[in-house]
Design a protein around this motif. Structure first.
Motif, mmCIF file in Angstrom:
data_model
loop_
_atom_site.group_PDB
_atom_site.id
_atom_site.type_symbol
_atom_site.label_atom_id
_atom_site.label_comp_id
_atom_site.label_asym_id
_atom_site.label_seq_id
_atom_site.Cartn_x
_atom_site.Cartn_y
_atom_site.Cartn_z
ATOM 1 N N PRO A 131 4.838 -24.871 45.001
ATOM 2 C CA PRO A 131 4.184 -26.132 45.354
ATOM 3 C C PRO A 131 2.875 -26.374 44.596
ATOM 4 O O PRO A 131 2.526 -27.523 44.296
ATOM 5 C CB PRO A 131 3.943 -25.989 46.859
ATOM 6 C CG PRO A 131 5.044 -25.098 47.328
ATOM 7 C CD PRO A 131 5.192 -24.097 46.216
ATOM 8 N N PHE A 132 2.151 -25.311 44.278
ATOM 9 C CA PHE A 132 0.919 -25.438 43.498
ATOM 10 C C PHE A 132 1.255 -25.961 42.098
ATOM 11 O O PHE A 132 0.641 -26.914 41.597
ATOM 12 C CB PHE A 132 0.236 -24.066 43.437
ATOM 13 C CG PHE A 132 -1.127 -24.059 42.767
ATOM 14 C CD1 PHE A 132 -1.879 -25.213 42.582
ATOM 15 C CD2 PHE A 132 -1.672 -22.854 42.332
ATOM 16 C CE1 PHE A 132 -3.127 -25.178 41.978
ATOM 17 C CE2 PHE A 132 -2.918 -22.805 41.728
ATOM 18 C CZ PHE A 132 -3.647 -23.976 41.549
ATOM 19 N N LEU A 133 2.260 -25.354 41.470
ATOM 20 C CA LEU A 133 2.657 -25.773 40.129
ATOM 21 C C LEU A 133 3.216 -27.195 40.148
ATOM 22 O O LEU A 133 2.928 -28.002 39.255
ATOM 23 C CB LEU A 133 3.696 -24.812 39.548
ATOM 24 C CG LEU A 133 3.337 -23.323 39.547
ATOM 25 C CD1 LEU A 133 4.393 -22.536 38.776
ATOM 26 C CD2 LEU A 133 1.959 -23.076 38.982
ATOM 27 N N MET A 134 4.001 -27.516 41.178
ATOM 28 C CA MET A 134 4.569 -28.855 41.274
ATOM 29 C C MET A 134 3.479 -29.897 41.421
ATOM 30 O O MET A 134 3.515 -30.954 40.777
ATOM 31 C CB MET A 134 5.542 -28.922 42.463
ATOM 32 C CG MET A 134 6.244 -30.280 42.654
ATOM 33 S SD MET A 134 5.210 -31.575 43.435
ATOM 34 C CE MET A 134 4.944 -30.868 45.060
ATOM 35 N N ARG A 135 2.489 -29.626 42.275
ATOM 36 C CA ARG A 135 1.406 -30.593 42.471
ATOM 37 C C ARG A 135 0.618 -30.818 41.180
ATOM 38 O O ARG A 135 0.251 -31.950 40.874
ATOM 39 C CB ARG A 135 0.471 -30.126 43.588
ATOM 40 C CG ARG A 135 0.988 -30.408 44.986
ATOM 41 C CD ARG A 135 -0.115 -30.207 45.998
ATOM 42 N NE ARG A 135 0.253 -30.769 47.294
ATOM 43 C CZ ARG A 135 -0.601 -30.878 48.305
ATOM 44 N NH1 ARG A 135 -1.854 -30.469 48.170
ATOM 45 N NH2 ARG A 135 -0.212 -31.393 49.450
ATOM 46 N N TYR A 136 0.370 -29.736 40.440
ATOM 47 C CA TYR A 136 -0.377 -29.939 39.195
ATOM 48 C C TYR A 136 0.451 -30.724 38.193
ATOM 49 O O TYR A 136 -0.077 -31.592 37.493
ATOM 50 C CB TYR A 136 -0.828 -28.599 38.592
ATOM 51 C CG TYR A 136 -1.795 -28.813 37.456
ATOM 52 C CD1 TYR A 136 -3.106 -29.218 37.706
ATOM 53 C CD2 TYR A 136 -1.403 -28.671 36.132
ATOM 54 C CE1 TYR A 136 -3.993 -29.454 36.671
ATOM 55 C CE2 TYR A 136 -2.282 -28.901 35.094
ATOM 56 C CZ TYR A 136 -3.581 -29.297 35.371
ATOM 57 O OH TYR A 136 -4.455 -29.562 34.330
ATOM 58 N N SER A 137 1.747 -30.436 38.110
ATOM 59 C CA SER A 137 2.612 -31.231 37.233
ATOM 60 C C SER A 137 2.573 -32.700 37.647
ATOM 61 O O SER A 137 2.534 -33.595 36.800
ATOM 62 C CB SER A 137 4.056 -30.722 37.295
ATOM 63 O OG SER A 137 4.201 -29.501 36.618
ATOM 64 N N THR A 149 -4.985 -30.382 45.443
ATOM 65 C CA THR A 149 -4.244 -29.422 44.619
ATOM 66 C C THR A 149 -5.025 -28.132 44.436
ATOM 67 O O THR A 149 -4.460 -27.034 44.453
ATOM 68 C CB THR A 149 -3.916 -30.042 43.247
ATOM 69 O OG1 THR A 149 -3.098 -31.198 43.444
ATOM 70 C CG2 THR A 149 -3.200 -29.057 42.343
ATOM 71 N N PHE A 150 -6.357 -28.242 44.294
ATOM 72 C CA PHE A 150 -7.197 -27.061 44.045
ATOM 73 C C PHE A 150 -7.990 -26.623 45.275
ATOM 74 O O PHE A 150 -8.899 -25.802 45.157
ATOM 75 C CB PHE A 150 -8.147 -27.343 42.875
ATOM 76 C CG PHE A 150 -7.450 -27.394 41.540
ATOM 77 C CD1 PHE A 150 -7.155 -26.233 40.856
ATOM 78 C CD2 PHE A 150 -7.045 -28.607 40.997
ATOM 79 C CE1 PHE A 150 -6.501 -26.271 39.633
ATOM 80 C CE2 PHE A 150 -6.387 -28.661 39.783
ATOM 81 C CZ PHE A 150 -6.112 -27.483 39.106
#
Length: 276
Positions: free
Chosen positions: A175-181, A31-32
């Motif tokens: 996709p970044f926000l979705m993965r962190y969620s 994710t990061f």
């Protein structure tokens, strides 16, 4: 709201345990975009503890906003909009892949304040993380509840944030926000449901999570300094959306680093301090 009733939640406690799996660390690192060694007993990335012991609440127990319904561990605050306003993390010892981590949480305070937009309810939660009875992280979490979003009157536009001595540009694509969620098991709709974020909560776009910003800042501080800070504190000031890139900034300060995020051309969104 009956603040005396809500304050009866002060002292309420919750306990949970979870083993840090290689799979979780892989997902967090992906994710990061972290390049780390994922193997048993290796140290875990900073701020992965926010992925641990997340309540697996059934869909029927979620509120309109996607958060778990209130009144169990967290008090039943009637104000509809919730955000993570800030907090402070003290790193006592490293966590490692394969550790069984225990989290003990306690409602430390519940207070009411009046802001420009109306009533605000602040709930302070104290978390203590341990491995084999030894403290690894202690944390204060500040949650704020607000009323329905109202139209903002005309006024002076906030001053754009300065650029730090050190800075890095971040693309907040969905996709970044979705993965962190996903990795934090966070169903708050403002982070993935554009229609809800815009039409119900009045934001310009999807909201970049406060904890995601804090994670980026803490990891940036550790990378710049070359070691994990002893203490990291942060406070949210303004939202960042997926409508434009944002920047993480840092500069030297007494005892450590001063850090902040800002949407490109926008005001300071989150300010933080890291000390060693």
């Amino acid at each position: 709201m009956d603040i005396d009733h809500l304050r009866k939640w002060i002292g309420r406690e919750e306990r949970a345990c979870e083993t840090i799996s290689e799979r979780l660390v892989q997902q967090f690192a992906a994710t990061f975009d972290l390049e780390i060694d994922v193997a048993p007993r290796e140290p875990t990335p900073l701020m992965i503890h926010w992925c641990l012991e997340q309540n697996a609440v059934q869909l029927a127990m979620l509120g309109r906003d996607g958060h778990p319904k209130r009144g169990t561990f967290l008090p039943p605050v009637s104000l509809p909009r919730r955000m993570w306003a800030g907090g402070a993390v003290t790193f006592e010892a490293p966590m490692r892949i394969g550790d069984l981590v225990e989290r003990r949480s306690r409602i430390a305070d519940v207070t009411m304040k009046e802001g420009r937009s109306g009533s605000l309810c602040f709930v302070t939660v104290a978390h203590a993380y341990s491995v084999d009875g030894q403290p690894v992280i202690s944390e204060r979490q500040d949650i704020v509840y607000r009323g329905e979003r109202t139209a903002v009157g005309e006024g002076t536009a906030p001053e754009p944030a300065a650029q730090g001595a050190y800075s890095r540009r971040i693309v907040p694509w969905p996709p970044f926000l979705m993965r962190y969620s996903a990795v934090t098991f966070n169903a708050h709709r403002i982070h993935y449901d554009l229609a809800y974020a815009q039409e119900v909560e009045g934001y310009a776009g999807l909201i970049v999570h406060g904890p995601l910003q804090a994670t980026l800042l803490c990891q940036y501080a550790a990378a710049l300094h070359g070691s994990t800070p002893k203490r990291f504190s942060f406070r949210s000031l303004a939202p960042i959306t997926d409508q434009a890139d944002f920047v993480i900034n840092a500069e030297e300060a007494e005892g450590g680093l001063r850090l902040w995020t800002a949407q490109v051309g926008g005001p300071v969104a989150m300010q933080a301090e890291a000390t060693w």
